[in-house]
Write a protein that holds these residues in place. Sequence first.
Motif, PDB file in Angstrom:
ATOM      1  N   ALA A 141       0.900  -1.276   0.184  1.00 31.06           N
ATOM      2  CA  ALA A 141      -0.014  -0.069   0.017  1.00 31.06           C
ATOM      3  C   ALA A 141       0.749   1.369   0.004  1.00 31.06           C
ATOM      4  O   ALA A 141       0.672   2.332  -0.706  1.00 31.06           O
ATOM      5  CB  ALA A 141      -0.801  -0.191   1.094  1.00 31.06           C
ATOM      6  N   HIS A 142       1.979   1.337   0.697  1.00 29.35           N
ATOM      7  CA  HIS A 142       2.645   2.493   0.975  1.00 29.35           C
ATOM      8  C   HIS A 142       3.325   2.483  -0.523  1.00 29.35           C
ATOM      9  O   HIS A 142       3.535   3.571  -0.994  1.00 29.35           O
ATOM     10  CB  HIS A 142       4.014   2.212   1.753  1.00 29.35           C
ATOM     11  CG  HIS A 142       4.869   3.498   1.764  1.00 29.35           C
ATOM     12  ND1 HIS A 142       4.559   4.567   2.572  1.00 29.35           N
ATOM     13  CD2 HIS A 142       5.945   3.530   1.432  1.00 29.35           C
ATOM     14  CE1 HIS A 142       5.585   5.402   2.318  1.00 29.35           C
ATOM     15  NE2 HIS A 142       6.452   4.703   1.655  1.00 29.35           N
ATOM     16  N   GLU A 143       4.110   1.684  -1.002  1.00 25.20           N
ATOM     17  CA  GLU A 143       4.787   1.663  -2.508  1.00 25.20           C
ATOM     18  C   GLU A 143       3.555   2.203  -3.432  1.00 25.20           C
ATOM     19  O   GLU A 143       4.064   3.141  -4.616  1.00 25.20           O
ATOM     20  CB  GLU A 143       4.967   0.347  -2.909  1.00 25.20           C
ATOM     21  CG  GLU A 143       6.322  -0.152  -2.111  1.00 25.20           C
ATOM     22  CD  GLU A 143       6.892  -1.536  -2.411  1.00 25.20           C
ATOM     23  OE1 GLU A 143       6.388  -2.094  -3.286  1.00 25.20           O
ATOM     24  OE2 GLU A 143       7.736  -1.966  -1.472  1.00 25.20           O
ATOM     25  N   LYS A 144       2.361   1.718  -3.663  1.00 24.74           N
ATOM     26  CA  LYS A 144       1.455   1.987  -4.494  1.00 24.74           C
ATOM     27  C   LYS A 144       1.148   3.577  -4.117  1.00 24.74           C
ATOM     28  O   LYS A 144       0.961   4.172  -4.993  1.00 24.74           O
ATOM     29  CB  LYS A 144       0.383   0.997  -4.561  1.00 24.74           C
ATOM     30  CG  LYS A 144      -0.867   1.425  -5.508  1.00 24.74           C
ATOM     31  CD  LYS A 144      -0.414   0.337  -6.574  1.00 24.74           C
ATOM     32  CE  LYS A 144      -1.698   0.599  -7.621  1.00 24.74           C
ATOM     33  NZ  LYS A 144      -1.244  -0.047  -8.690  1.00 24.74           N
ATOM     34  N   CYS A 167       0.737   9.140  -5.786  1.00 33.49           N
ATOM     35  CA  CYS A 167       0.763  10.314  -5.478  1.00 33.49           C
ATOM     36  C   CYS A 167       1.793  11.048  -6.520  1.00 33.49           C
ATOM     37  O   CYS A 167       1.461  12.189  -6.831  1.00 33.49           O
ATOM     38  CB  CYS A 167       1.250  10.556  -3.783  1.00 33.49           C
ATOM     39  SG  CYS A 167      -0.011  10.155  -2.761  1.00 33.49           S
ATOM     40  N   LYS A 168       2.849  10.404  -6.738  1.00 28.74           N
ATOM     41  CA  LYS A 168       3.858  11.094  -7.793  1.00 28.74           C
ATOM     42  C   LYS A 168       3.177  11.155  -8.977  1.00 28.74           C
ATOM     43  O   LYS A 168       3.467  12.258  -9.767  1.00 28.74           O
ATOM     44  CB  LYS A 168       5.036  10.187  -8.003  1.00 28.74           C
ATOM     45  CG  LYS A 168       6.048  10.165  -6.512  1.00 28.74           C
ATOM     46  CD  LYS A 168       7.373   9.436  -7.108  1.00 28.74           C
ATOM     47  CE  LYS A 168       7.468   8.336  -7.915  1.00 28.74           C
ATOM     48  NZ  LYS A 168       8.477   7.477  -7.920  1.00 28.74           N
ATOM     49  N   GLU A 169       2.610  10.361  -9.411  1.00 28.80           N
ATOM     50  CA  GLU A 169       1.814  10.230 -10.953  1.00 28.80           C
ATOM     51  C   GLU A 169       0.766  11.292 -10.865  1.00 28.80           C
ATOM     52  O   GLU A 169       0.589  12.407 -11.977  1.00 28.80           O
ATOM     53  CB  GLU A 169       1.226   8.987 -11.245  1.00 28.80           C
ATOM     54  CG  GLU A 169       2.098   7.998 -11.835  1.00 28.80           C
ATOM     55  CD  GLU A 169       1.548   6.769 -11.962  1.00 28.80           C
ATOM     56  OE1 GLU A 169       0.303   6.650 -12.361  1.00 28.80           O
ATOM     57  OE2 GLU A 169       2.382   5.463 -12.072  1.00 28.80           O
ATOM     58  N   LYS A 170      -0.003  11.686 -10.015  1.00 28.57           N
ATOM     59  CA  LYS A 170      -1.052  12.500  -9.847  1.00 28.57           C
ATOM     60  C   LYS A 170      -0.445  13.926  -9.680  1.00 28.57           C
ATOM     61  O   LYS A 170      -1.089  14.888 -10.299  1.00 28.57           O
ATOM     62  CB  LYS A 170      -2.128  12.250  -8.416  1.00 28.57           C
ATOM     63  CG  LYS A 170      -3.243  13.236  -8.717  1.00 28.57           C
ATOM     64  CD  LYS A 170      -4.109  12.737  -7.545  1.00 28.57           C
ATOM     65  CE  LYS A 170      -5.260  13.997  -7.417  1.00 28.57           C
ATOM     66  NZ  LYS A 170      -6.284  13.761  -6.378  1.00 28.57           N
TER      67      LYS A 170
END
Length: 183
Positions: free
Chosen positions: A95-98, A103-106
Amino acid sequence: IPIVFRLQCKKGWDNMKKMRYVLMIAAVFVLAAGSIWALADPSVNAKWGKYLAESAQNNDKKDIYAVGKTATIYVSDIEKAERYYTISGMSEQDAHEKAYEFCKEKEALYQEAVRLGYSATKEEIQEYLSELKTAVDTAANSADFRAVMEQFESEEKYWEYLGEVYQKDLPIQKMNQDKEKEF
């Protein structure tokens, strides 16, 4: 991509940039589809709604998680995404990795939209929310939305929360719609 390839032809590089936009748009649609699938269970919807309502009340904290050239990701954004993924059944580590990737992509999409001149006025956000309210009322899965909404103090508080979300999401949507028309 090797530098040699990029130097070979300008048109090839332009096509790569277009492909990047297509991939970003596809990623947004995959995330949205995953969100709908993961929230199909009413108890999951209620848990997610409860978390959103609580986090909306405690949204004053703006501790920074990561900073890029033009973007900032806040701890609260990571926590919210992590909670979503864990409620959906993912392990905490996954979950943390995803969450971080999401968040980076958004944020990258938002920064690109801003760079290209996309924005969202209060009026546009209100108009979009009005359309969304109508869509929710007539949707086959309106009970899923209601399960989330009922966790807020009032329906008005839920729509206020979504208004804040769409300050970033609407410019991204506008950019994606224009990119779709291009291709």
